[in-house]
Design an enzyme around this catalytic site. Structure first.
Site, short mmCIF file in Angstrom:
data_model
loop_
_atom_site.label_atom_id
_atom_site.label_comp_id
_atom_site.label_asym_id
_atom_site.label_seq_id
_atom_site.Cartn_x
_atom_site.Cartn_y
_atom_site.Cartn_z
N ASP A 55 -9.98 1.94 -3.55
CA ASP A 55 -8.91 1.84 -2.56
C ASP A 55 -8.04 3.09 -2.62
O ASP A 55 -8.52 4.18 -2.33
CB ASP A 55 -8.13 0.54 -2.83
N ARG A 69 -6.95 0.41 13.57
CA ARG A 69 -5.60 0.73 13.12
C ARG A 69 -5.71 1.78 12.02
O ARG A 69 -6.76 1.95 11.40
CB ARG A 69 -4.89 -0.51 12.57
N ASN A 73 -9.56 5.41 3.23
CA ASN A 73 -8.67 5.00 2.16
C ASN A 73 -8.14 6.17 1.34
O ASN A 73 -7.69 7.15 1.91
CB ASN A 73 -9.34 3.91 1.31
N GLU A 79 -9.47 -5.94 10.42
CA GLU A 79 -10.29 -6.81 9.58
C GLU A 79 -10.33 -8.24 10.12
O GLU A 79 -9.32 -8.76 10.59
CB GLU A 79 -9.76 -6.81 8.15
N ASN A 116 -5.13 3.31 8.33
CA ASN A 116 -5.07 2.78 6.97
C ASN A 116 -4.34 3.83 6.12
O ASN A 116 -3.28 4.29 6.51
CB ASN A 116 -6.46 2.40 6.46
N GLU A 170 0.85 -1.20 0.00
CA GLU A 170 0.00 0.00 0.00
C GLU A 170 0.88 1.24 0.00
O GLU A 170 2.09 1.15 0.16
CB GLU A 170 -0.88 0.03 1.27
#
Length: 299
Positions: free
Chosen positions: A204, A101, A154, A121, A103, A18
């Site tokens: 995303d 948490r 996101n 998740e 992202n 990511e």
């Protein structure tokens, strides 16, 4: 339209790669492996990946004006000294939540670090809803919470005139826009500018090009799409040989190359055998557009 070419440049399969960011000074691509708990740097010269292990899920990385990097780690904003492999906490958020948490995160044009949270998740994209928030770490190291009730915070970026903030809460299946005040970092007047179609799956990570168009990586959609935020129309689709495309950024000498991060978490043996490059980093050339260099954190 020039001919689009897609190449897997870093094949070490990440679990969830990511937050790709081009580091111009190093001439390298930074990114994180969230569940693999490492910050990575890929050099196009050596074609090698260097990785620094960390002690919690690391979800985004950004450049820092004073040198080195800042990261979001667990529920912490932290500083990373690369050569020393040293991580120091700047501040913590979501202290009232047991299982969230950070992202995705990105630095705004004024040098503030915007980043959002989500529930941990159970499996990819399955989680307790409305547990996340969007935060900003200011250069003076103070933190502001913009709003809560977020599912999966996101992709984020800013318009070329610095008057609009673009944002994705993945499970809304929407790309949203806010009015944005460059002086204060305040955002408001939220509206949807694009709703994803079924085959595009989950929005995303996101990146803007020098024409002011948005590129959105579609998780489980195996593609990046180019959107016009003014008209709400999709202009282009670029398909990749893996389903779990997570984010994208522009890089290379003139920011004409696109780098796309991908994931392998949640894929069984059969799926992985069909998509052996899952979790790899892809370079796309020939798009005919360039990106905007990343802003460094000013603190």
């Amino acid at each position: 339209m020039s001919s689009v070419r897609i190449e897997c440049v870093a094949k070490e399969g990440c679990r969830i790669a990511e937050s790709p960011v081009w580091d111009e000074k190093e001439g390298a691509l930074l990114y994180v492996d969230i569940t693999g708990r490492k910050v990575c740097r890929w050099s196009p010269v050596t074609r090698q990946v260097q990785a620094i292990p960390v002690d919690a899920p690391v979800s985004s990385v950004a450049l820092r004006k004073s040198g080195d990097y800042v990261i979001t780690l667990g529920t912490r904003f932290a500083a990373l000294k690369w050569k020393e492999e040293l991580v120091t906490t700047i501040t913590q958020v979501d202290k009232d939540k047991a299982n969230t948490r950070f992202n995705d995160g990105k630095v705004d044009p004024a040098g503030r670090y915007f980043a959002g949270t989500m529930a941990e998740e159970i499996r990819p994209a399955v989680l307790e809803r409305h547990q996340g928030s969007l935060y900003t770490l200011f250069p003076d190291l103070s933190v502001v919470r913009h709003f809560d009730q977020v599912d999966i915070s996101n992709g984020l970026d800013w318009s070329l005139d610095h008057k609009t903030f673009f944002y994705i809460d993945s499970l809304s299946y929407s790309v949203d826009a806010f009015d944005y005040d460059l002086q204060t970092g305040k955002i408001g007047n939220r509206r949807s500018i694009y709703k994803l179609e079924k085959e595009e799956s989950i929005p995303d990570g996101m990146s803007i090009d020098t024409e002011g168009k948005l590129w959105v990586a579609c998780y489980d959609g195996g593609r990046v799409i180019r959107l016009d935020p003014e008209t709400g129309k999709r202009l282009q689709t670029v398909k990749l040989p893996v389903d779990k495309t997570t984010s994208c950024c522009f890089g290379g000498n003139d920011y004409s190359e696109m780098y796309v991060t991908t994931a392998s978490d949640g894929m069984d043996k059969e799926w992985l055998s069909r998509q052996p490059q899952a979790g790899g980093i892809f370079k796309i050339t020939g798009l005919g557009v360039k990106g905007v260099p990343p802003y460094p954190f000013a603190g």
